[in-house]
Design a protein around this motif. Structure first.
Motif, PDB file in Angstrom:
ATOM      1  N   UNK A   1       0.842  -1.212   0.000  1.00 17.28           N
ATOM      2  CA  UNK A   1       0.000   0.000   0.000  1.00 17.28           C
ATOM      3  C   UNK A   1       0.871   1.254   0.000  1.00 17.28           C
ATOM      4  N   UNK A   2       1.847   1.256   0.870  1.00 21.98           N
ATOM      5  CA  UNK A   2       2.716   2.419   1.007  1.00 21.98           C
ATOM      6  C   UNK A   2       3.561   2.649  -0.248  1.00 21.98           C
ATOM      7  N   UNK A   3       3.967   1.554  -0.885  1.00 23.64           N
ATOM      8  CA  UNK A   3       4.748   1.668  -2.124  1.00 23.64           C
ATOM      9  C   UNK A   3       3.939   2.361  -3.212  1.00 23.64           C
ATOM     10  N   UNK A   4       2.654   2.013  -3.305  1.00 21.65           N
ATOM     11  CA  UNK A   4       1.783   2.655  -4.309  1.00 21.65           C
ATOM     12  C   UNK A   4       1.599   4.144  -4.012  1.00 21.65           C
ATOM     13  N   UNK A   5       1.487   4.459  -2.737  1.00 20.05           N
ATOM     14  CA  UNK A   5       1.226   5.843  -2.342  1.00 20.05           C
ATOM     15  C   UNK A   5       2.476   6.728  -2.383  1.00 20.05           C
ATOM     16  N   UNK A   6       3.619   6.192  -1.929  1.00 19.28           N
ATOM     17  CA  UNK A   6       4.819   7.026  -1.777  1.00 19.28           C
ATOM     18  C   UNK A   6       5.942   6.696  -2.769  1.00 19.28           C
ATOM     19  N   UNK A   7       5.819   5.612  -3.508  1.00 21.11           N
ATOM     20  CA  UNK A   7       6.713   5.222  -4.605  1.00 21.11           C
ATOM     21  C   UNK A   7       8.060   4.589  -4.290  1.00 21.11           C
ATOM     22  N   UNK A   8       8.450   4.326  -3.055  1.00 15.26           N
ATOM     23  CA  UNK A   8       9.608   3.430  -2.919  1.00 15.26           C
ATOM     24  C   UNK A   8       9.091   2.009  -3.149  1.00 15.26           C
ATOM     25  N   UNK A   9       9.962   1.079  -3.400  1.00 14.08           N
ATOM     26  CA  UNK A   9       9.474  -0.284  -3.615  1.00 14.08           C
ATOM     27  C   UNK A   9       9.013  -0.885  -2.289  1.00 14.08           C
ATOM     28  N   UNK A  10       8.121  -1.849  -2.382  1.00 14.49           N
ATOM     29  CA  UNK A  10       7.637  -2.540  -1.179  1.00 14.49           C
ATOM     30  C   UNK A  10       8.801  -3.240  -0.487  1.00 14.49           C
ATOM     31  N   UNK A  11       9.747  -3.773  -1.275  1.00 13.92           N
ATOM     32  CA  UNK A  11      10.908  -4.449  -0.684  1.00 13.92           C
ATOM     33  C   UNK A  11      11.765  -3.464   0.097  1.00 13.92           C
ATOM     34  N   UNK A  12      11.924  -2.256  -0.417  1.00 12.73           N
ATOM     35  CA  UNK A  12      12.692  -1.238   0.315  1.00 12.73           C
ATOM     36  C   UNK A  12      12.033  -0.947   1.661  1.00 12.73           C
ATOM     37  N   UNK A  13      10.729  -0.824   1.653  1.00 10.36           N
ATOM     38  CA  UNK A  13      10.006  -0.545   2.898  1.00 10.36           C
ATOM     39  C   UNK A  13      10.181  -1.701   3.876  1.00 10.36           C
ATOM     40  N   UNK A  14      10.080  -2.946   3.387  1.00  4.75           N
ATOM     41  CA  UNK A  14      10.295  -4.107   4.261  1.00  4.75           C
ATOM     42  C   UNK A  14      11.719  -4.095   4.835  1.00  4.75           C
ATOM     43  N   UNK A  15      12.689  -3.706   4.019  1.00  7.31           N
ATOM     44  CA  UNK A  15      14.081  -3.632   4.476  1.00  7.31           C
ATOM     45  C   UNK A  15      14.223  -2.586   5.576  1.00  7.31           C
ATOM     46  N   UNK A  16      13.573  -1.434   5.396  1.00 10.42           N
ATOM     47  CA  UNK A  16      13.625  -0.374   6.407  1.00 10.42           C
ATOM     48  C   UNK A  16      13.006  -0.847   7.718  1.00 10.42           C
ATOM     49  N   UNK A  17      11.900  -1.545   7.621  1.00 11.60           N
ATOM     50  CA  UNK A  17      11.222  -2.050   8.824  1.00 11.60           C
ATOM     51  C   UNK A  17      12.120  -3.058   9.528  1.00 11.60           C
ATOM     52  N   UNK A  18      12.720  -3.963   8.759  1.00  8.17           N
ATOM     53  CA  UNK A  18      13.610  -4.977   9.343  1.00  8.17           C
ATOM     54  C   UNK A  18      14.771  -4.305  10.070  1.00  8.17           C
ATOM     55  N   UNK A  19      15.399  -3.296   9.427  1.00  4.85           N
ATOM     56  CA  UNK A  19      16.532  -2.613  10.064  1.00  4.85           C
ATOM     57  C   UNK A  19      16.086  -1.870  11.315  1.00  4.85           C
ATOM     58  N   UNK A  20      14.941  -1.229  11.266  1.00  2.00           N
ATOM     59  CA  UNK A  20      14.418  -0.535  12.449  1.00  2.00           C
ATOM     60  C   UNK A  20      14.154  -1.521  13.580  1.00  2.00           C
ATOM     61  N   UNK A  21      13.622  -2.705  13.241  1.00  2.00           N
ATOM     62  CA  UNK A  21      13.391  -3.737  14.251  1.00  2.00           C
ATOM     63  C   UNK A  21      14.704  -4.202  14.881  1.00  2.00           C
ATOM     64  N   UNK A  22      15.748  -4.341  14.076  1.00  2.00           N
ATOM     65  CA  UNK A  22      17.060  -4.716  14.607  1.00  2.00           C
ATOM     66  C   UNK A  22      17.589  -3.621  15.529  1.00  2.00           C
ATOM     67  N   UNK A  23      17.489  -2.367  15.078  1.00  2.64           N
ATOM     68  CA  UNK A  23      17.988  -1.242  15.867  1.00  2.64           C
ATOM     69  C   UNK A  23      17.232  -1.086  17.180  1.00  2.64           C
ATOM     70  N   UNK A  24      15.950  -1.406  17.166  1.00  2.00           N
ATOM     71  CA  UNK A  24      15.111  -1.263  18.364  1.00  2.00           C
ATOM     72  C   UNK A  24      15.147  -2.487  19.272  1.00  2.00           C
ATOM     73  N   UNK A  25      15.879  -3.525  18.861  1.00  2.00           N
ATOM     74  CA  UNK A  25      15.972  -4.740  19.671  1.00  2.00           C
ATOM     75  C   UNK A  25      14.770  -5.654  19.544  1.00  2.00           C
ATOM     76  N   UNK A  26      13.924  -5.428  18.560  1.00  2.00           N
ATOM     77  CA  UNK A  26      12.740  -6.269  18.350  1.00  2.00           C
ATOM     78  C   UNK A  26      13.089  -7.604  17.706  1.00  2.00           C
ATOM     79  N   UNK A  27      14.261  -7.647  17.059  1.00  2.00           N
ATOM     80  CA  UNK A  27      14.731  -8.896  16.461  1.00  2.00           C
ATOM     81  C   UNK A  27      16.237  -8.958  16.615  1.00  2.00           C
ATOM     82  N   UNK A  28      16.773 -10.184  16.540  1.00  2.00           N
ATOM     83  CA  UNK A  28      18.192 -10.399  16.812  1.00  2.00           C
ATOM     84  C   UNK A  28      18.905 -11.112  15.670  1.00  2.00           C
TER      85      UNK A  28
END
Length: 90
Positions: free
Chosen positions: A13-40
């Motif tokens: 949804x966000x990719x259609x609205x803001x134009x980065x690829x959906x994979x880029x958004x997933x990558x950003x979320x994954x990195x944020x989760x790592x930085x926040x300690x949500x995943x290891x």
């Protein structure tokens, strides 16, 4: 983007609205989760930065070591008095 995904929006949804690829958004979320300690299962941004810095420093040290090795070889080959002792005339 990360907060929007965490709030329930899909990367597609966000990719259609803001134009980065959906994979880029997933990558950003994954990195944020790592930085926040949500995943290891990966490196945090700080760890990636440190690794980059250490690799750069290691490369420089290897280059300096090679220069010193060649200088020592040259000093031995030219058979200068005091070569390798630090007692070479100025």
């Amino acid at each position: 983007m990360v907060e929007l995904v965490r709030a329930g929006r899909t990367p597609e949804e966000l990719a259609k609205e803001f134009h980065p690829s959906a994979q880029s958004i997933r990558t950003w979320v994954r990195q944020a989760d790592l930085d926040d300690g949500r995943r290891q299962d990966g490196l945090t941004s700080a760890e990636k930065d440190e690794l980059t810095r250490l690799r750069r420093e290691n490369k420089l040290l290897r280059e300096e070591k090679e220069i010193l090795r060649k200088a020592a070889f040259f000093a031995r080959e030219t058979d200068l008095p005091g070569a390798g002792t630090g007692l070479l005339p100025e």
